[in-house]
Design a protein around this motif. Structure first.
Motif, PDB file in Angstrom:
ATOM      1  N   ASN A 322      -3.598  -6.955   6.443  1.00  0.00           N
ATOM      2  CA  ASN A 322      -4.688  -7.124   5.486  1.00  0.00           C
ATOM      3  C   ASN A 322      -4.321  -8.053   4.345  1.00  0.00           C
ATOM      4  O   ASN A 322      -5.198  -8.710   3.782  1.00  0.00           O
ATOM      5  N   ALA A 323      -3.037  -8.170   4.002  1.00  0.00           N
ATOM      6  CA  ALA A 323      -2.628  -9.198   3.043  1.00  0.00           C
ATOM      7  C   ALA A 323      -2.948 -10.580   3.585  1.00  0.00           C
ATOM      8  O   ALA A 323      -3.269 -11.512   2.828  1.00  0.00           O
ATOM      9  N   HIS A 324      -2.889 -10.723   4.901  1.00  0.00           N
ATOM     10  CA  HIS A 324      -3.241 -11.997   5.529  1.00  0.00           C
ATOM     11  C   HIS A 324      -4.702 -12.371   5.303  1.00  0.00           C
ATOM     12  O   HIS A 324      -5.059 -13.553   5.440  1.00  0.00           O
ATOM     13  N   VAL A 331      -7.075 -18.413   2.717  1.00  0.00           N
ATOM     14  CA  VAL A 331      -6.255 -19.607   2.477  1.00  0.00           C
ATOM     15  C   VAL A 331      -5.459 -19.860   3.757  1.00  0.00           C
ATOM     16  O   VAL A 331      -4.480 -19.172   4.032  1.00  0.00           O
ATOM     17  N   SER A 332      -5.890 -20.827   4.545  1.00  0.00           N
ATOM     18  CA  SER A 332      -5.276 -21.093   5.848  1.00  0.00           C
ATOM     19  C   SER A 332      -4.347 -22.293   5.774  1.00  0.00           C
ATOM     20  O   SER A 332      -4.481 -23.160   4.897  1.00  0.00           O
ATOM     21  N   LEU A 341       3.285 -19.833   4.100  1.00  0.00           N
ATOM     22  CA  LEU A 341       2.189 -19.413   3.231  1.00  0.00           C
ATOM     23  C   LEU A 341       1.462 -18.200   3.786  1.00  0.00           C
ATOM     24  O   LEU A 341       0.782 -17.489   3.044  1.00  0.00           O
ATOM     25  N   ASN A 342       1.585 -17.962   5.078  1.00  0.00           N
ATOM     26  CA  ASN A 342       1.002 -16.779   5.715  1.00  0.00           C
ATOM     27  C   ASN A 342       2.010 -15.636   5.760  1.00  0.00           C
ATOM     28  O   ASN A 342       1.806 -14.564   5.180  1.00  0.00           O
ATOM     29  N   GLU A 343       3.116 -15.856   6.469  1.00  0.00           N
ATOM     30  CA  GLU A 343       4.007 -14.753   6.819  1.00  0.00           C
ATOM     31  C   GLU A 343       4.932 -14.332   5.685  1.00  0.00           C
ATOM     32  O   GLU A 343       5.223 -13.143   5.526  1.00  0.00           O
ATOM     33  N   GLY A 344       5.420 -15.263   4.894  1.00  0.00           N
ATOM     34  CA  GLY A 344       6.250 -14.875   3.760  1.00  0.00           C
ATOM     35  C   GLY A 344       5.472 -14.043   2.757  1.00  0.00           C
ATOM     36  O   GLY A 344       5.976 -13.057   2.213  1.00  0.00           O
ATOM     37  N   ALA A 427      -8.083 -20.685  -6.045  1.00  0.00           N
ATOM     38  CA  ALA A 427      -8.220 -22.142  -5.952  1.00  0.00           C
ATOM     39  C   ALA A 427      -8.430 -22.603  -4.521  1.00  0.00           C
ATOM     40  O   ALA A 427      -9.142 -23.583  -4.273  1.00  0.00           O
ATOM     41  N   LYS A 428      -7.826 -21.908  -3.561  1.00  0.00           N
ATOM     42  CA  LYS A 428      -7.863 -22.344  -2.167  1.00  0.00           C
ATOM     43  C   LYS A 428      -8.771 -21.473  -1.297  1.00  0.00           C
ATOM     44  O   LYS A 428      -8.722 -21.569  -0.070  1.00  0.00           O
ATOM     45  N   LYS A 429      -9.605 -20.658  -1.885  1.00  0.00           N
ATOM     46  CA  LYS A 429     -10.448 -19.735  -1.141  1.00  0.00           C
ATOM     47  C   LYS A 429     -11.237 -20.444  -0.055  1.00  0.00           C
ATOM     48  O   LYS A 429     -11.891 -21.461  -0.299  1.00  0.00           O
TER      49      LYS A 429
END
Length: 500
Positions: A322-324, A331-332, A341-344, A427-429
Protein backbone atom coordinates in the motif's frame (compact mmCIF):
# COMPACT_ATOMS: atom_id res chain seq x y z
CA UNK A 1 6.43 -5.44 -4.92
CA UNK A 2 7.62 -8.08 -2.51
CA UNK A 3 8.91 -11.44 -3.65
CA UNK A 4 9.70 -14.67 -1.90
CA UNK A 5 11.13 -16.91 -4.57
CA UNK A 6 9.76 -16.78 -8.08
CA UNK A 7 9.58 -14.33 -10.93
CA UNK A 8 6.25 -12.60 -11.54
CA UNK A 9 3.53 -13.78 -13.87
CA UNK A 10 0.87 -12.04 -16.01
CA UNK A 11 -1.70 -12.76 -18.73
CA UNK A 12 -3.63 -11.44 -21.74
CA UNK A 13 -6.44 -12.13 -24.14
CA UNK A 14 -9.46 -10.47 -25.61
CA UNK A 15 -10.61 -7.65 -27.84
CA UNK A 16 -9.37 -4.20 -26.96
CA UNK A 17 -10.30 -0.70 -28.13
CA UNK A 18 -7.66 1.89 -27.28
CA UNK A 19 -7.22 5.68 -27.39
CA UNK A 20 -3.52 6.59 -27.66
CA UNK A 21 -1.20 9.55 -27.23
CA UNK A 22 2.20 8.71 -28.66
CA UNK A 23 5.54 9.38 -26.93
CA UNK A 24 8.39 10.75 -28.99
CA UNK A 25 10.18 8.18 -31.13
CA UNK A 26 13.88 7.94 -31.84
CA UNK A 27 13.27 6.59 -35.37
CA UNK A 28 11.32 7.61 -38.46
CA UNK A 29 8.59 9.77 -36.93
CA UNK A 30 6.02 8.68 -39.49
CA UNK A 31 6.08 5.06 -38.31
CA UNK A 32 6.12 5.37 -34.55
CA UNK A 33 8.59 3.06 -32.78
CA UNK A 34 8.56 -0.48 -31.37
CA UNK A 35 9.90 0.80 -28.04
CA UNK A 36 9.53 3.84 -25.83
CA UNK A 37 13.29 4.08 -25.19
CA UNK A 38 13.69 2.55 -21.73
CA UNK A 39 17.36 2.17 -20.82
CA UNK A 40 16.93 -1.41 -19.56
CA UNK A 41 14.08 -2.57 -21.81
CA UNK A 42 14.26 -0.60 -25.08
CA UNK A 43 11.52 -2.69 -26.73
CA UNK A 44 8.96 -2.05 -23.97
CA UNK A 45 6.25 0.45 -24.75
CA UNK A 46 5.93 2.19 -28.10
CA UNK A 47 6.78 5.55 -29.60
CA UNK A 48 4.62 8.08 -31.41
CA UNK A 49 1.47 8.35 -29.31
CA UNK A 50 0.03 8.64 -25.79
CA UNK A 51 -2.91 6.58 -24.55
CA UNK A 52 -5.58 8.34 -22.50
CA UNK A 53 -8.04 5.46 -21.91
CA UNK A 54 -8.44 1.70 -22.30
CA UNK A 55 -11.87 0.14 -22.55
CA UNK A 56 -11.58 -3.66 -22.30
CA UNK A 57 -14.62 -5.87 -22.82
CA UNK A 58 -13.59 -9.45 -22.08
CA UNK A 59 -15.01 -12.95 -21.70
CA UNK A 60 -13.12 -15.75 -19.98
CA UNK A 61 -13.80 -19.48 -19.68
CA UNK A 62 -11.82 -20.93 -16.73
CA UNK A 63 -12.14 -24.57 -17.85
CA UNK A 64 -10.35 -23.96 -21.16
CA UNK A 65 -8.36 -20.84 -20.25
CA UNK A 66 -9.88 -19.18 -23.29
CA UNK A 67 -9.95 -15.40 -23.29
CA UNK A 68 -11.61 -13.25 -25.92
CA UNK A 69 -12.14 -9.56 -25.97
CA UNK A 70 -12.45 -6.23 -27.63
CA UNK A 71 -10.11 -3.44 -26.62
CA UNK A 72 -10.90 0.16 -27.43
CA UNK A 73 -7.94 2.46 -26.98
CA UNK A 74 -8.20 6.24 -26.96
CA UNK A 75 -4.95 7.97 -27.84
CA UNK A 76 -3.31 11.02 -29.37
CA UNK A 77 -0.43 10.95 -31.86
CA UNK A 78 2.52 13.08 -30.82
CA UNK A 79 3.49 13.56 -34.45
CA UNK A 80 2.11 12.57 -37.84
CA UNK A 81 1.88 8.78 -38.14
CA UNK A 82 1.47 6.38 -41.03
CA UNK A 83 1.61 3.37 -38.70
CA UNK A 84 2.14 2.57 -35.02
CA UNK A 85 2.91 -0.33 -32.68
CA UNK A 86 1.03 -1.96 -29.81
CA UNK A 87 2.54 -4.40 -27.31
CA UNK A 88 0.51 -7.58 -27.61
CA UNK A 89 1.08 -11.35 -27.69
CA UNK A 90 -2.36 -12.86 -28.38
CA UNK A 91 -4.12 -13.34 -31.72
CA UNK A 92 -5.85 -10.30 -33.20
CA UNK A 93 -8.76 -10.97 -35.57
CA UNK A 94 -9.62 -7.40 -36.55
CA UNK A 95 -8.25 -3.89 -36.05
CA UNK A 96 -9.98 -0.58 -36.70
CA UNK A 97 -8.63 2.94 -36.46
CA UNK A 98 -11.15 5.77 -36.20
CA UNK A 99 -13.94 3.38 -37.22
CA UNK A 100 -12.25 2.10 -40.39
CA UNK A 101 -10.60 -1.26 -40.99
CA UNK A 102 -6.82 -1.13 -40.63
CA UNK A 103 -4.05 -3.46 -41.76
CA UNK A 104 -2.07 -5.16 -39.03
CA UNK A 105 0.81 -7.61 -38.69
CA UNK A 106 2.86 -9.13 -35.89
CA UNK A 107 6.52 -8.29 -35.48
CA UNK A 108 8.88 -9.98 -33.05
CA UNK A 109 7.52 -11.57 -29.89
CA UNK A 110 5.09 -8.92 -28.72
CA UNK A 111 4.54 -6.22 -31.35
CA UNK A 112 1.29 -5.64 -33.21
CA UNK A 113 2.05 -3.20 -36.04
CA UNK A 114 -1.02 -1.27 -37.20
CA UNK A 115 -1.29 0.61 -40.50
CA UNK A 116 -4.39 2.83 -40.54
CA UNK A 117 -6.25 3.44 -43.82
CA UNK A 118 -5.22 7.12 -43.67
CA UNK A 119 -2.40 8.99 -42.02
CA UNK A 120 -2.87 10.25 -38.47
CA UNK A 121 -2.22 13.90 -37.69
CA UNK A 122 -0.29 15.05 -34.64
CA UNK A 123 -2.56 16.16 -31.81
CA UNK A 124 -5.73 14.75 -33.39
CA UNK A 125 -7.36 12.14 -31.09
CA UNK A 126 -7.64 8.62 -32.48
CA UNK A 127 -9.46 5.52 -31.36
CA UNK A 128 -8.15 2.04 -31.99
CA UNK A 129 -10.26 -1.10 -31.73
CA UNK A 130 -8.68 -4.54 -31.53
CA UNK A 131 -10.66 -7.79 -31.48
CA UNK A 132 -8.67 -10.73 -30.17
CA UNK A 133 -8.68 -14.11 -28.49
CA UNK A 134 -6.31 -16.75 -27.24
CA UNK A 135 -5.15 -19.07 -24.49
CA UNK A 136 -2.82 -16.89 -22.40
CA UNK A 137 -1.19 -19.74 -20.48
CA UNK A 138 0.25 -21.13 -23.72
CA UNK A 139 2.04 -17.90 -24.68
CA UNK A 140 5.75 -18.06 -23.89
CA UNK A 141 8.10 -15.13 -24.54
CA UNK A 142 11.75 -15.16 -23.46
CA UNK A 143 10.98 -18.07 -21.10
CA UNK A 144 8.14 -16.07 -19.54
CA UNK A 145 4.67 -17.56 -19.15
CA UNK A 146 3.30 -15.02 -16.67
CA UNK A 147 -0.42 -15.77 -16.92
CA UNK A 148 -1.15 -17.70 -13.73
CA UNK A 149 -3.76 -20.44 -14.03
CA UNK A 150 -5.44 -21.47 -10.79
CA UNK A 151 -7.71 -24.40 -9.96
CA UNK A 152 -10.77 -22.24 -10.62
CA UNK A 153 -9.56 -19.46 -12.91
CA UNK A 154 -6.54 -17.29 -13.57
CA UNK A 155 -4.58 -14.26 -12.40
CA UNK A 156 -2.83 -11.49 -14.35
CA UNK A 157 -0.23 -9.79 -12.14
CA UNK A 158 3.38 -9.14 -13.12
CA UNK A 159 6.25 -6.65 -13.21
CA UNK A 160 7.80 -5.17 -15.32
CA UNK A 161 6.05 -6.90 -18.25
CA UNK A 162 2.36 -7.53 -17.86
CA UNK A 163 -0.21 -6.37 -20.36
CA UNK A 164 0.92 -8.29 -23.48
CA UNK A 165 -0.76 -11.46 -22.23
CA UNK A 166 -4.25 -10.00 -21.87
CA UNK A 167 -4.68 -6.70 -23.71
CA UNK A 168 -2.94 -4.63 -26.42
CA UNK A 169 -1.27 -1.55 -25.00
CA UNK A 170 1.57 0.89 -24.83
CA UNK A 171 3.19 -1.17 -22.10
CA UNK A 172 5.48 1.17 -20.19
CA UNK A 173 4.90 3.29 -17.04
CA UNK A 174 5.58 6.47 -19.03
CA UNK A 175 2.21 6.13 -20.75
CA UNK A 176 -0.50 6.04 -18.10
CA UNK A 177 -4.23 5.96 -18.82
CA UNK A 178 -7.62 5.47 -17.21
CA UNK A 179 -9.40 2.10 -17.54
CA UNK A 180 -12.77 0.44 -17.88
CA UNK A 181 -12.47 -3.35 -17.57
CA UNK A 182 -15.62 -5.40 -18.16
CA UNK A 183 -15.20 -9.16 -17.78
CA UNK A 184 -17.82 -11.89 -18.22
CA UNK A 185 -17.28 -15.19 -16.39
CA UNK A 186 -19.50 -18.24 -15.76
CA UNK A 187 -22.10 -17.77 -13.02
CA UNK A 188 -20.67 -18.61 -9.61
CA UNK A 189 -17.25 -17.26 -10.60
CA UNK A 190 -16.08 -13.74 -9.75
CA UNK A 191 -13.81 -11.34 -11.63
CA UNK A 192 -11.64 -8.74 -9.92
CA UNK A 193 -9.81 -5.76 -11.36
CA UNK A 194 -8.69 -2.26 -10.35
CA UNK A 195 -10.66 0.67 -9.01
CA UNK A 196 -14.38 0.76 -8.29
CA UNK A 197 -16.88 -2.00 -9.08
CA UNK A 198 -19.36 0.02 -11.13
CA UNK A 199 -21.93 -2.74 -11.62
CA UNK A 200 -22.55 -6.48 -11.87
CA UNK A 201 -25.02 -8.02 -14.35
CA UNK A 202 -26.14 -11.60 -15.17
CA UNK A 203 -27.37 -13.06 -18.44
CA UNK A 204 -27.48 -16.52 -20.06
CA UNK A 205 -25.31 -18.20 -17.45
CA UNK A 206 -22.65 -15.51 -17.38
CA UNK A 207 -21.94 -12.81 -14.81
CA UNK A 208 -20.29 -9.60 -15.97
CA UNK A 209 -18.21 -7.43 -13.63
CA UNK A 210 -17.57 -3.82 -14.68
CA UNK A 211 -14.55 -2.17 -13.02
CA UNK A 212 -13.47 1.45 -13.44
CA UNK A 213 -10.07 3.00 -12.71
CA UNK A 214 -10.62 6.74 -12.93
CA UNK A 215 -7.08 7.91 -12.13
CA UNK A 216 -4.06 7.38 -14.42
CA UNK A 217 -2.61 3.88 -14.18
CA UNK A 218 0.49 2.23 -15.65
CA UNK A 219 -0.17 -0.88 -17.73
CA UNK A 220 1.74 -3.28 -15.45
CA UNK A 221 -0.44 -2.15 -12.56
CA UNK A 222 -3.64 -3.28 -14.30
CA UNK A 223 -4.75 -6.62 -12.85
CA UNK A 224 -7.32 -9.31 -13.53
CA UNK A 225 -8.28 -12.25 -11.30
CA UNK A 226 -10.97 -14.82 -12.03
CA UNK A 227 -12.05 -17.54 -9.62
CA UNK A 228 -14.22 -18.59 -6.68
CA UNK A 229 -13.70 -15.66 -4.36
CA UNK A 230 -15.12 -14.40 -1.10
CA UNK A 231 -15.51 -10.80 -2.34
CA UNK A 232 -16.06 -8.13 0.31
CA UNK A 233 -16.87 -4.44 0.04
CA UNK A 234 -16.54 -1.86 2.79
CA UNK A 235 -15.87 1.80 3.49
CA UNK A 236 -12.82 2.81 5.49
CA UNK A 237 -12.88 5.18 8.46
CA UNK A 238 -11.82 7.97 6.10
CA UNK A 239 -14.65 7.20 3.65
CA UNK A 240 -12.58 5.33 1.05
CA UNK A 241 -14.27 2.50 -0.85
CA UNK A 242 -12.47 -0.78 -0.27
CA UNK A 243 -12.75 -4.15 -2.03
CA UNK A 244 -11.01 -7.28 -0.73
CA UNK A 245 -11.23 -10.83 -2.04
CA UNK A 246 -9.98 -14.25 -0.95
CA UNK A 247 -9.95 -17.51 -2.84
CA UNK A 248 -12.41 -20.03 -1.42
CA UNK A 249 -9.66 -22.66 -1.23
CA UNK A 250 -6.85 -20.86 0.63
CA UNK A 251 -6.80 -23.59 3.25
CA UNK A 252 -4.87 -22.88 6.44
CA UNK A 253 -3.70 -19.48 5.16
CA UNK A 254 -7.24 -18.10 4.91
CA UNK A 255 -7.57 -16.76 8.44
CA UNK A 256 -4.16 -15.07 8.49
CA UNK A 257 -4.72 -13.59 5.04
CA UNK A 258 -8.05 -12.06 6.00
CA UNK A 259 -6.73 -10.86 9.37
CA UNK A 260 -4.00 -8.99 7.50
CA UNK A 261 -5.60 -7.67 4.32
CA UNK A 262 -8.79 -6.59 6.11
CA UNK A 263 -6.62 -4.03 7.94
CA UNK A 264 -5.81 -2.27 4.67
CA UNK A 265 -7.98 0.70 5.59
CA UNK A 266 -6.13 1.19 8.87
CA UNK A 267 -2.78 0.97 7.07
CA UNK A 268 -3.82 3.47 4.39
CA UNK A 269 -5.13 5.93 6.96
CA UNK A 270 -1.78 5.78 8.78
CA UNK A 271 0.23 6.10 5.55
CA UNK A 272 -1.91 9.08 4.53
CA UNK A 273 -0.82 10.78 7.72
CA UNK A 274 2.83 10.18 6.84
CA UNK A 275 2.92 10.62 3.05
CA UNK A 276 -0.08 12.84 2.33
CA UNK A 277 -3.59 12.18 0.98
CA UNK A 278 -4.26 8.79 -0.58
CA UNK A 279 -4.07 9.34 -4.37
CA UNK A 280 -6.96 7.10 -5.55
CA UNK A 281 -10.70 6.66 -5.01
CA UNK A 282 -10.60 2.96 -4.06
CA UNK A 283 -8.40 0.55 -2.14
CA UNK A 284 -8.14 -3.11 -1.20
CA UNK A 285 -6.36 -6.31 -2.11
CA UNK A 286 -6.89 -9.92 -3.11
CA UNK A 287 -5.39 -13.30 -2.25
CA UNK A 288 -5.90 -15.99 -4.92
CA UNK A 289 -4.92 -19.63 -4.58
CA UNK A 290 -1.68 -19.51 -6.55
CA UNK A 291 1.80 -20.97 -6.25
CA UNK A 292 3.42 -17.63 -7.08
CA UNK A 293 5.60 -16.29 -4.30
CA UNK A 294 5.36 -12.53 -4.61
CA UNK A 295 3.10 -9.62 -3.79
CA UNK A 296 2.47 -6.79 -6.24
CA UNK A 297 1.13 -3.27 -5.87
CA UNK A 298 -1.54 -3.58 -8.57
CA UNK A 299 -3.24 -0.19 -8.36
CA UNK A 300 -5.92 0.10 -5.64
CA UNK A 301 -6.09 -3.71 -5.43
CA UNK A 302 -2.80 -5.26 -4.34
CA UNK A 303 -2.10 -8.88 -5.23
CA UNK A 304 -0.84 -11.13 -2.40
CA UNK A 305 0.42 -14.67 -2.69
CA UNK A 306 -0.96 -16.90 0.09
CA UNK A 307 2.69 -17.74 0.85
CA UNK A 308 2.95 -14.44 2.70
CA UNK A 309 0.43 -15.67 5.27
CA UNK A 310 1.65 -19.26 5.66
CA UNK A 311 3.24 -18.45 9.04
CA UNK A 312 0.39 -16.29 10.28
CA UNK A 313 -0.77 -12.72 9.85
CA UNK A 314 1.58 -10.34 8.05
CA UNK A 315 0.88 -6.62 8.26
CA UNK A 316 4.28 -5.71 6.87
CA UNK A 317 3.51 -6.91 3.36
CA UNK A 318 0.22 -4.96 3.48
CA UNK A 319 2.14 -1.85 4.56
CA UNK A 320 4.68 -2.40 1.77
CA UNK A 321 2.22 -2.86 -1.09
CA UNK A 322 0.00 0.00 0.00
CA UNK A 323 2.98 2.35 0.37
CA UNK A 324 3.47 1.66 -3.33
CA UNK A 325 0.12 3.33 -4.02
CA UNK A 326 2.06 6.55 -3.43
CA UNK A 327 5.54 5.36 -4.44
CA UNK A 328 5.24 3.46 -7.71
CA UNK A 329 1.56 3.75 -8.60
CA UNK A 330 0.81 7.47 -8.28
CA UNK A 331 4.45 8.49 -8.69
CA UNK A 332 5.70 5.99 -11.28
CA UNK A 333 9.17 5.43 -12.62
CA UNK A 334 10.23 7.25 -15.79
CA UNK A 335 12.53 4.32 -16.54
CA UNK A 336 12.93 0.90 -14.94
CA UNK A 337 16.37 2.14 -13.87
CA UNK A 338 14.55 4.36 -11.33
CA UNK A 339 13.03 1.40 -9.45
CA UNK A 340 14.56 2.56 -6.13
CA UNK A 341 11.82 5.20 -6.06
CA UNK A 342 9.36 2.31 -5.71
CA UNK A 343 11.04 -0.43 -3.69
CA UNK A 344 13.35 1.54 -1.41
CA UNK A 345 10.47 3.76 -0.33
CA UNK A 346 7.99 0.92 0.24
CA UNK A 347 10.59 -0.94 2.31
CA UNK A 348 11.22 2.17 4.36
CA UNK A 349 7.46 2.39 4.98
CA UNK A 350 7.78 -1.04 6.66
CA UNK A 351 10.52 0.37 8.87
CA UNK A 352 8.27 3.30 9.81
CA UNK A 353 5.43 0.91 10.61
CA UNK A 354 7.78 -1.09 12.83
CA UNK A 355 8.72 2.16 14.56
CA UNK A 356 5.05 3.04 15.06
CA UNK A 357 4.28 -0.40 16.50
CA UNK A 358 7.20 -0.35 18.91
CA UNK A 359 8.76 -3.35 17.17
CA UNK A 360 12.10 -1.76 16.29
CA UNK A 361 12.95 1.76 15.16
CA UNK A 362 13.97 2.58 11.61
CA UNK A 363 17.44 3.31 13.00
CA UNK A 364 17.63 -0.10 14.65
CA UNK A 365 16.59 -1.75 11.42
CA UNK A 366 19.16 0.29 9.51
CA UNK A 367 21.89 -0.70 11.98
CA UNK A 368 20.93 -4.35 11.73
CA UNK A 369 20.73 -4.32 7.95
CA UNK A 370 24.15 -2.69 7.66
CA UNK A 371 25.70 -5.15 10.13
CA UNK A 372 24.10 -8.14 8.41
CA UNK A 373 26.08 -7.68 5.21
CA UNK A 374 29.90 -7.71 5.47
CA UNK A 375 31.94 -5.69 3.01
CA UNK A 376 32.53 -8.83 0.92
CA UNK A 377 28.80 -9.49 0.46
CA UNK A 378 27.32 -9.29 -3.07
CA UNK A 379 24.61 -7.19 -1.43
CA UNK A 380 26.84 -4.12 -1.78
CA UNK A 381 27.70 -4.71 -5.44
CA UNK A 382 24.24 -3.78 -6.71
CA UNK A 383 23.63 -0.01 -6.92
CA UNK A 384 20.02 0.78 -5.90
CA UNK A 385 20.01 3.96 -7.98
CA UNK A 386 20.96 2.05 -11.13
CA UNK A 387 20.82 -1.69 -10.36
CA UNK A 388 21.09 -2.94 -13.93
CA UNK A 389 18.68 -4.95 -16.06
CA UNK A 390 17.56 -8.06 -14.19
CA UNK A 391 18.48 -6.62 -10.78
CA UNK A 392 15.46 -4.35 -10.36
CA UNK A 393 14.16 -6.58 -7.57
CA UNK A 394 17.48 -7.41 -5.94
CA UNK A 395 17.54 -7.31 -2.15
CA UNK A 396 19.88 -4.32 -2.31
CA UNK A 397 17.26 -2.20 -4.09
CA UNK A 398 14.91 -2.84 -1.17
CA UNK A 399 17.14 -2.83 1.90
CA UNK A 400 20.10 -0.72 0.81
CA UNK A 401 17.48 1.52 -0.76
CA UNK A 402 15.86 1.91 2.66
CA UNK A 403 19.29 2.54 4.19
CA UNK A 404 19.67 5.47 1.79
CA UNK A 405 16.43 6.99 3.08
CA UNK A 406 17.53 6.52 6.68
CA UNK A 407 20.79 8.27 5.83
CA UNK A 408 18.79 11.12 4.28
CA UNK A 409 16.55 11.32 7.35
CA UNK A 410 19.56 11.50 9.64
CA UNK A 411 21.15 14.19 7.49
CA UNK A 412 18.20 16.57 7.24
CA UNK A 413 16.23 15.75 10.42
CA UNK A 414 12.77 14.34 10.84
CA UNK A 415 10.69 17.44 10.12
CA UNK A 416 12.44 18.14 6.82
CA UNK A 417 12.62 14.46 5.84
CA UNK A 418 8.88 13.88 6.12
CA UNK A 419 8.22 17.18 4.36
CA UNK A 420 10.40 15.93 1.48
CA UNK A 421 8.30 12.74 1.21
CA UNK A 422 5.02 14.64 1.24
CA UNK A 423 6.23 17.29 -1.21
CA UNK A 424 7.52 14.56 -3.53
CA UNK A 425 4.24 12.67 -3.83
CA UNK A 426 2.32 15.93 -4.18
CA UNK A 427 4.58 17.33 -6.90
CA UNK A 428 4.66 14.10 -8.93
CA UNK A 429 1.10 12.88 -8.31
CA UNK A 430 -0.17 10.66 -11.17
CA UNK A 431 3.06 11.29 -13.07
CA UNK A 432 6.52 9.85 -13.61
CA UNK A 433 9.83 10.61 -11.97
CA UNK A 434 13.56 9.92 -11.87
CA UNK A 435 16.01 9.47 -9.01
CA UNK A 436 17.75 12.67 -10.13
CA UNK A 437 14.50 14.60 -9.70
CA UNK A 438 14.10 13.28 -6.16
CA UNK A 439 17.63 14.45 -5.33
CA UNK A 440 16.83 17.90 -6.70
CA UNK A 441 13.66 18.16 -4.62
CA UNK A 442 15.40 16.89 -1.46
CA UNK A 443 18.13 19.52 -1.88
CA UNK A 444 15.56 22.25 -2.51
CA UNK A 445 13.48 21.42 0.55
CA UNK A 446 16.43 20.81 2.88
CA UNK A 447 18.69 23.57 1.61
CA UNK A 448 21.56 21.07 1.77
CA UNK A 449 23.85 19.61 -0.85
CA UNK A 450 23.07 15.89 -0.89
CA UNK A 451 24.80 14.53 -3.99
CA UNK A 452 27.60 12.94 -1.95
CA UNK A 453 25.08 11.17 0.30
CA UNK A 454 23.17 9.84 -2.71
CA UNK A 455 26.38 8.79 -4.42
CA UNK A 456 27.46 6.84 -1.33
CA UNK A 457 24.22 4.98 -0.69
CA UNK A 458 22.75 4.62 -4.18
CA UNK A 459 25.58 4.57 -6.70
CA UNK A 460 28.74 3.17 -5.09
CA UNK A 461 29.15 -0.63 -5.64
CA UNK A 462 30.76 -1.20 -2.25
CA UNK A 463 29.88 -1.03 1.41
CA UNK A 464 29.88 2.53 2.79
CA UNK A 465 32.54 2.96 5.45
CA UNK A 466 29.99 3.76 8.14
CA UNK A 467 26.33 2.98 8.80
CA UNK A 468 23.77 5.82 8.52
CA UNK A 469 24.28 7.00 12.10
CA UNK A 470 21.46 8.80 13.90
CA UNK A 471 21.86 12.22 15.54
CA UNK A 472 21.91 12.39 19.30
CA UNK A 473 18.23 13.27 19.51
CA UNK A 474 15.31 12.59 17.22
CA UNK A 475 11.60 13.28 17.05
CA UNK A 476 9.63 10.05 17.57
CA UNK A 477 7.17 8.97 14.91
CA UNK A 478 4.21 7.30 16.58
CA UNK A 479 4.35 5.35 19.85
CA UNK A 480 7.52 4.99 21.96
CA UNK A 481 9.74 2.20 20.70
CA UNK A 482 10.39 -0.89 22.79
CA UNK A 483 13.85 -2.33 22.12
CA UNK A 484 13.93 -5.67 20.35
CA UNK A 485 16.77 -8.01 19.52
CA UNK A 486 18.30 -7.96 16.06
CA UNK A 487 17.05 -11.51 15.56
CA UNK A 488 13.46 -10.51 16.26
CA UNK A 489 13.66 -7.59 13.84
CA UNK A 490 15.17 -9.77 11.15
CA UNK A 491 12.44 -12.39 11.49
CA UNK A 492 9.85 -9.66 11.09
CA UNK A 493 11.23 -8.27 7.84
CA UNK A 494 13.73 -10.68 6.36
CA UNK A 495 11.27 -13.35 5.24
CA UNK A 496 9.84 -10.96 2.68
CA UNK A 497 12.87 -11.11 0.44
CA UNK A 498 13.66 -13.35 -2.48
CA UNK A 499 15.14 -13.30 -5.95
CA UNK A 500 13.50 -12.34 -9.20
Amino acid sequence: MRMQRARLFAATAGTVSVLLTVPAAAVDTSSGAPGIGDVYYPDYGNGGYDVSHYDLRLKYEPASDHLEGTATILATPKHDLTRFHLDFALDASAVQVNGREARYATSGSHELVVTPPAGLRAGQPMNVLVRYSGTPSTVKIDDLMPWQRTTDGAVAANEPEMAWWWFPSNDHPLDKATYDVSIAVPDGTKAISNGVLARTTRQFGWTRFDWRMSQPQATYLATLAIGKFDLRTATTKSGLRMVTAYSDNLGSSAGAAKASVERTGEVIDWESGVFGPYPFDAAGGYVPQTNARFALETQTRSFYSPAFFARGSNLYVVVHENAHQWFGDSVSVASWRDIWLNEGFATYAEWLWSEKQGEGTAQQLADFTYASHPASSPFWKVKPGDPGKGNEFHESVYDRGALALQALRNSVGDAVFFRILRDWVAAKKHGNATVAEFLQLAEKVSGKQLDELFQTWLYTPSRPQARPAAPASRLALGAPVKPRSWEQIHRTHGHLHGTR
